[in-house]
Every structure is written in structure tokens, then in C-alpha cells.
Write a protein that holds these residues in place. Structure first.
Motif, PDB file in Angstrom:
ATOM      1  N   VAL A   3      26.882  35.681  47.896  1.00 57.13           N
ATOM      2  CA  VAL A   3      28.081  36.415  47.506  1.00 57.13           C
ATOM      3  C   VAL A   3      29.103  36.327  48.639  1.00 57.13           C
ATOM      4  CG1 VAL A   3      28.958  38.700  46.886  1.00 57.13           C
ATOM      5  CG2 VAL A   3      26.719  37.961  46.049  1.00 57.13           C
ATOM      6  N   ASP A   4      30.339  36.101  48.255  1.00 57.24           N
ATOM      7  CA  ASP A   4      31.469  36.069  49.188  1.00 57.24           C
ATOM      8  C   ASP A   4      31.318  35.037  50.302  1.00 57.24           C
ATOM      9  OD1 ASP A   4      32.779  37.958  47.685  1.00 57.24           O
ATOM     10  OD2 ASP A   4      32.233  39.635  48.977  1.00 57.24           O
ATOM     11  N   LEU A   9      35.656  32.252  49.012  1.00 62.24           N
ATOM     12  CA  LEU A   9      36.556  33.406  48.989  1.00 62.24           C
ATOM     13  C   LEU A   9      37.979  32.993  49.374  1.00 62.24           C
ATOM     14  CD1 LEU A   9      36.586  36.435  48.465  1.00 62.24           C
ATOM     15  CD2 LEU A   9      35.967  36.785  50.848  1.00 62.24           C
ATOM     16  N   VAL A  76      40.655  43.322  45.338  1.00 60.50           N
ATOM     17  CA  VAL A  76      39.268  42.993  45.682  1.00 60.50           C
ATOM     18  C   VAL A  76      38.936  41.674  44.997  1.00 60.50           C
ATOM     19  CG1 VAL A  76      36.851  43.677  45.523  1.00 60.50           C
ATOM     20  CG2 VAL A  76      38.619  45.420  45.857  1.00 60.50           C
ATOM     21  N   SER A  78      35.800  39.006  44.724  1.00 56.47           N
ATOM     22  CA  SER A  78      34.373  38.803  44.997  1.00 56.47           C
ATOM     23  C   SER A  78      33.968  37.474  44.401  1.00 56.47           C
ATOM     24  CB  SER A  78      33.532  39.919  44.375  1.00 56.47           C
ATOM     25  OG  SER A  78      33.931  41.180  44.883  1.00 56.47           O
ATOM     26  N   THR A  79      33.217  36.694  45.175  1.00 62.89           N
ATOM     27  CA  THR A  79      32.739  35.412  44.675  1.00 62.89           C
ATOM     28  C   THR A  79      31.215  35.469  44.525  1.00 62.89           C
ATOM     29  OG1 THR A  79      32.476  34.395  46.864  1.00 62.89           O
ATOM     30  CG2 THR A  79      34.652  34.220  45.811  1.00 62.89           C
ATOM     31  N   TYR A  80      30.745  34.722  43.552  1.00 66.75           N
ATOM     32  CA  TYR A  80      29.313  34.699  43.232  1.00 66.75           C
ATOM     33  C   TYR A  80      28.888  33.247  43.171  1.00 66.75           C
ATOM     34  CZ  TYR A  80      30.541  39.451  42.162  1.00 66.75           C
ATOM     35  OH  TYR A  80      31.030  40.732  42.268  1.00 66.75           O
ATOM     36  N   ALA A  85      34.110  33.803  40.327  1.00 65.37           N
ATOM     37  CA  ALA A  85      34.736  34.875  41.105  1.00 65.37           C
ATOM     38  C   ALA A  85      35.395  35.871  40.168  1.00 65.37           C
ATOM     39  CB  ALA A  85      35.767  34.305  42.067  1.00 65.37           C
TER      40      ALA A  85
END
Length: 135
Positions: A3-4, A9, A76, A78-80, A85
Motif C-alpha cells: 500500500v502507498d 503514489l 487523501v 491511497s494506492t493498492y 488507487a
């Protein structure tokens, strides 16, 4: 799943900023490029439910360019993994005192780059969220 990831990001943040610039300047060509050209792409707007890329493009083409200026807060992103994202932000318009807009976008990396596949925009009473408050 990671994540992130910093590089991912950074990429999505740049695309989000590109979207914001295009939105307030009514650069319809860039806005159209940022949405995935697919009948499954959707955008729930303030007064419309748009199913499919063609409906989104038609909405943008018909939309008035007046009153698009806004400021954002509490963004906000957030990347996965490396290819998905979610970008969320609050926005404020001087033409809507006492109201706060909310925007969420789901971004996916395709061979042609990062594209929005789903978006939601709504406006509510500002309530207890002060402008500029950070997440």
C-alpha cells in the motif's frame, strides 16, 4: 499487497493534480482523456448518474464552464499494489457558501496509463469540517 508505494503514489498524485487543473480550466479534452473509454466507466455527479464513457463525455461537452473554480482540502490518495488507487478530496466553491463538496475517484493503471474508472461527486452542508483541515 503493498500500500502507498512511493513511486505509484507520486504517479497517481500527478494525475490527480492534472485532473484538478483541467477541471477548473474546463479543459474538456484532458478530462475526457483521464476517464477510461469504456461502457463500464461511471460517474455519479451532483445531479446526474452517468453510465459509460460516452455519457460522461456528453455531460462534459454540455456543461457550462462558468463557476468551476474551487479549492480542495483533506485530499487523501491511497494506492493498492502498482495498478489501483483511490483519490478522495473535499472541495469548496465561493458560489456555495456553507457547503462542502466531496469527490472520490477510483484510478486503475492500464497499458495507456492511469485512468478513472469510477467517480462520485456530492455536496452537503459544511457542518463540522473546517476548510483546510488536513486528514
Amino acid at each position: 499487497m503493498q500500500v502507498d508505494l512511493p513511486d505509484v503514489l507520486s504517479e497517481v498524485s500527478a494525475q490527480f493534480e492534472r485532473y484538478e487543473k483541467a477541471l477548473v480550466s474546463n479543459d474538456v479534452a484532458v478530462l475526457d482523456q483521464l476517464f477510461r473509454a469504456d461502457p463500464r466507466t461511471l460517474r455519479y455527479g451532483i445531479g446526474e448518474n452517468l453510465y459509460g464513457y460516452d455519457a460522461i463525455v456528453a455531460f462534459r461537452a454540455a456543461r457550462s464552464p462558468i463557476g468551476l473554480n474551487r479549492t480542495t482540502a483533506r485530499t487523501v490518495i491511497s494506492t493498492y499494489g502498482r495498478d489501483t488507487a483511490v483519490a478522495s478530496t473535499l472541495f469548496y466553491r465561493d458560489t456555495l457558501p456553507g457547503k462542502v463538496g466531496r469527490q472520490m475517484q477510483t484510478w486503475v493503471r492500464f497499458a495507456e496509463g492511469w485512468k478513472i474508472v469510477a467517480a462520485h461527486v456530492s455536496i452537503i452542508d459544511e457542518g463540522g469540517t473546517p476548510r483546510g483541515q488536513k486528514a
